[in-house]
Design an enzyme around this catalytic site. Structure first.
Site, PDB file in Angstrom:
ATOM      1  N   GLU A 119       0.829  -1.201   0.000  1.00 26.36           N
ATOM      2  CA  GLU A 119       0.000   0.000   0.000  1.00 26.36           C
ATOM      3  C   GLU A 119       0.868   1.257   0.000  1.00 26.36           C
ATOM      4  O   GLU A 119       1.883   1.340   0.684  1.00 26.36           O
ATOM      5  CB  GLU A 119      -0.926   0.005   1.217  1.00 26.36           C
ATOM      6  CG  GLU A 119      -1.925  -1.155   1.195  1.00 26.36           C
ATOM      7  CD  GLU A 119      -3.097  -0.930   2.125  1.00 26.36           C
ATOM      8  OE1 GLU A 119      -3.718   0.143   2.037  1.00 26.36           O
ATOM      9  OE2 GLU A 119      -3.379  -1.817   2.930  1.00 26.36           O
ATOM     10  N   ASP A 120       0.472   2.225  -0.822  1.00 24.79           N
ATOM     11  CA  ASP A 120       0.999   3.599  -0.769  1.00 24.79           C
ATOM     12  C   ASP A 120       2.506   3.702  -0.981  1.00 24.79           C
ATOM     13  O   ASP A 120       3.214   4.283  -0.155  1.00 24.79           O
ATOM     14  CB  ASP A 120       0.657   4.238   0.587  1.00 24.79           C
ATOM     15  CG  ASP A 120      -0.833   4.293   0.871  1.00 24.79           C
ATOM     16  OD1 ASP A 120      -1.600   3.663   0.143  1.00 24.79           O
ATOM     17  OD2 ASP A 120      -1.219   4.969   1.845  1.00 24.79           O
ATOM     18  N   CYS A 131      -6.520   4.607  -2.847  1.00 22.90           N
ATOM     19  CA  CYS A 131      -6.743   3.166  -2.864  1.00 22.90           C
ATOM     20  C   CYS A 131      -8.066   2.687  -3.443  1.00 22.90           C
ATOM     21  O   CYS A 131      -8.078   1.861  -4.359  1.00 22.90           O
ATOM     22  CB  CYS A 131      -6.528   2.587  -1.471  1.00 22.90           C
ATOM     23  SG  CYS A 131      -7.507   3.353  -0.181  1.00 22.90           S
ATOM     24  N   ASP A 139      -0.176  -0.132  -4.661  1.00 20.20           N
ATOM     25  CA  ASP A 139      -1.547   0.130  -5.108  1.00 20.20           C
ATOM     26  C   ASP A 139      -1.768   1.559  -5.588  1.00 20.20           C
ATOM     27  O   ASP A 139      -2.828   1.879  -6.121  1.00 20.20           O
ATOM     28  CB  ASP A 139      -2.567  -0.275  -4.034  1.00 20.20           C
ATOM     29  CG  ASP A 139      -2.534   0.597  -2.797  1.00 20.20           C
ATOM     30  OD1 ASP A 139      -1.575   1.376  -2.611  1.00 20.20           O
ATOM     31  OD2 ASP A 139      -3.481   0.494  -1.988  1.00 20.20           O
ATOM     32  N   HIS A 140      -0.804   2.421  -5.418  1.00 19.71           N
ATOM     33  CA  HIS A 140      -0.722   3.770  -6.005  1.00 19.71           C
ATOM     34  C   HIS A 140       0.550   4.379  -5.449  1.00 19.71           C
ATOM     35  O   HIS A 140       1.343   3.687  -4.806  1.00 19.71           O
ATOM     36  CB  HIS A 140      -1.955   4.629  -5.700  1.00 19.71           C
ATOM     37  CG  HIS A 140      -2.326   4.683  -4.260  1.00 19.71           C
ATOM     38  ND1 HIS A 140      -1.607   5.390  -3.321  1.00 19.71           N
ATOM     39  CD2 HIS A 140      -3.332   4.081  -3.576  1.00 19.71           C
ATOM     40  CE1 HIS A 140      -2.158   5.238  -2.131  1.00 19.71           C
ATOM     41  NE2 HIS A 140      -3.202   4.433  -2.253  1.00 19.71           N
TER      42      HIS A 140
END
Length: 545
Positions: A46-47, A86, A265-266
């Site tokens: 994540e992130d 997200c 995810d980004h």
């Protein structure tokens, strides 16, 4: 004509229907089928942005497990999220569609984490009614014979469907299956999420703040360096967790022939990263390890958008991607010959704040269109204010202590158009939209973006409450009509009123729903229902033998 693999699985399903393997206990799939269908694993951070990882040239901290995976795989240098946050991004991942086409472009629409969604602007939680034919792509894998597991995060911006997963829980694992089916397993890692910058702010650091590199859009001080060091430390924790999964694969003798994706995810967790359409918010790390480590240690510079993930996985599993998918298969049986020339990116609502922004990236240039110039890029999102860095940036901006590059993102207004030369200005600090010599480039990318907005039916220009009124008559999600059943000889055929609805059935004592693909023997007692993204499930149909 059906191939042997499909016939083998059809025979297996028939055995299950006859009750030989009740209570979700399945018979092993023949070894030739297992060998032909690759196991696929996703490791989702994540992130995170690419620039903090050793495979992209950063030596600040050692990440041995990810470095080893990169050595065995292919490192992708132009992988992108269509939305830099997200839930919208994950809606594109699970469907192969742009969030602005689905109606999942706002953050969030469906909120599974609390009863209220955004009461400050009068929005309840809702699932957009997506275009006809859109499904969660793992349904096709399950129909093919895959065991599909995911966890712990879902967050698709719509209520998930039962057809998508055999297991979606806090501890997914291929070892949880009770047969030899090929598997698709998604492991989501929260340890490097934005929230962990402040949640772990007082934990041990695995890198000295003095050794981190501060990008030019941030001021160089102790607060900034500390938060950057926390993120590096979280990446070390991530690497340790990924190492456990890789060790399990090797212990089970599955590593060599599995297809392993690692990606973020980004973009990164920081201000001007997450929620921003600059490269820091949309560009992600991605590594794919192919069977037998094919092309190990190489780099691939193709554009790879999240909308391509679903069709690519289906293609690798020998499944032709549905025509409704906007993404293209980058590998596998149905790999497209023509690779994308652009990536497209969108930004709309973040929590209680609207700000429609669109962007297109070519090989060299990034064009950004700001539909509301009266708003700052740095929207006052309350969640982000918990980060020490964010508070520090606002404090220094208010005191006039940021230089031009550092202050630009925090200005109360923004230009209508932005154009960046990514070759000479990778941090996107020099807006070239007004430069005479680049007007042809500006007009070209503006037209490319405008055509994309029209071609993909971008819903961002329609107020959200108008979309909700269209999708939710009387303020309620539409409900699928009851299934109809038909006796066909000694079997029961089921029919849904909506053509693209998925029909599910299960033996009464079971918890796992099966995807209906053929009539069910009358001798079996079962329950059945229909489901579709954006709709309430149909009432249960019960059949007793």
């Amino acid at each position: 004509m059906k191939n042997n693999k499909e016939v083998s699985y059809a025979c297996l399903l028939l055995i299950l229907l006859l009750g030989v393997a009740c209570k979700q206990k399945t018979m092993p799939i023949p070894q030739d089928t297992v060998a032909a269908l690759p196991n696929i694993i996703w490791l989702v951070a994540e992130d995170q942005s690419p620039e903090w990882f050793p495979m992209y040239g950063d030596s600040t901290i050692a990440l041995p497990n990810l470095a080893s995976l990169a050595n065995d795989g292919v490192v992708f240098t132009n992988s992108y999220a269509p939305v830099p946050v997200c839930a919208p991004a994950r809606s594109s991942i699970i469907t192969g569609m742009y969030p602005t086409t689905l109606g999942t472009h706002n953050m969030r629409t469906y909120n599974a984490y609390r009863k209220e969604n955004q009461p400050q602007i009068g929005l309840n939680s809702y699932s957009p009614v997506v275009p006809d034919g859109v499904k969660m792509f793992t349904q096709y894998l399950r129909e093919k014979g895959y065991y599909c597991a995911n966890g712990p995060k879902e967050d698709y911006n719509f209520k998930k469907l039962a057809a998508a997963w055999d297991d979606s829980s806090k501890k997914p694992h291929w070892r949880n299956r009770n047969d030899d089916r090929p598997f698709f397993t998604v492991f989501n890692f929260n340890v490097c999420h934005e929230s962990q910058i402040w949640a772990r702010g007082k934990d041990s650091l695995y890198v000295s703040p003095a050794k981190v590199k501060v990008p030019p859009y941030f001021p160089d001080n102790d607060t900034i360096r500390h938060d950057l060091a926390v993120n590096y430390s979280n990446l070390k924790r991530l690497d340790n967790q990924i190492g456990e999964i890789i060790a399990d694969l090797k212990e089970d003798g599955l590593y060599e022939n599995s297809i392993i994706f690692f990606y973020g995810d980004h973009g990164g967790p920081f201000p001007r990263h997450k929620r921003a359409l600059y490269e820091t918010g949309t560009k992600v790390p991605m590594v794919i390890k192919f069977p037998k480590n094919n092309n190990a240690g190489s780099q691939d510079d193709r554009f790879f958008s999240f909308i391509d993930l679903a069709p690519t996985v289906l293609s690798l599993a020998g499944i032709q991607p549905p025509k409704v998918m906007q993404g293209k298969a980058q590998f596998g049986k149905f790999e497209v010959a023509q690779k994308p020339k652009y990536t497209f990116h969108t930004s709309d609502r973040f929590d209680g704040f609207y700000d429609r922004v669109r962007a297109v990236r070519s090989e060299r240039y990034k064009y950004i269109r700001n539909f509301d110039t009266t708003k700052s890029h740095a929207l006052p999102v309350k969640y982000r204010q918990q980060m020490p860095m964010m508070r520090e940036l606002r404090r220094l901006y208010a005191q006039g202590k940021l230089n031009k590059a550092q202050a630009r993102w925090l200005h109360p207004t923004k230009p209508e158009e932005e154009l960046y030369d990514l070759k000479n200005d990778p941090y996107e600090l020099q807006n070239l939209a007004a430069h005479t010599e680049l007007q042809d480039t500006l007009v070209h990318l503006r037209n490319v973006l405008n055509k994309w907005i029209i071609a993909t039916h971008d819903l961002g220009g329609i107020p959200e409450k108008e979309l909700i009124a269209k999708w939710l008559p009387n303020g309620k999600q539409p409900k699928l009509a009851p299934l109809k059943k038909e006796e066909v000889g000694d079997k029961i055929a089921l029919h849904a009123s909506k053509a693209d609805a998925t029909i599910l059935w299960k033996i009464p004592k079971d918890s796992l729903w099966n995807i209906y693909t053929k009539p069910i023997p009358k001798s079996i007692s079962f329950k059945a229902k229909a489901e579709r993204i954006g709709y309430v499930d149909s009432d249960l149909l019960t059949h007793n033998n």
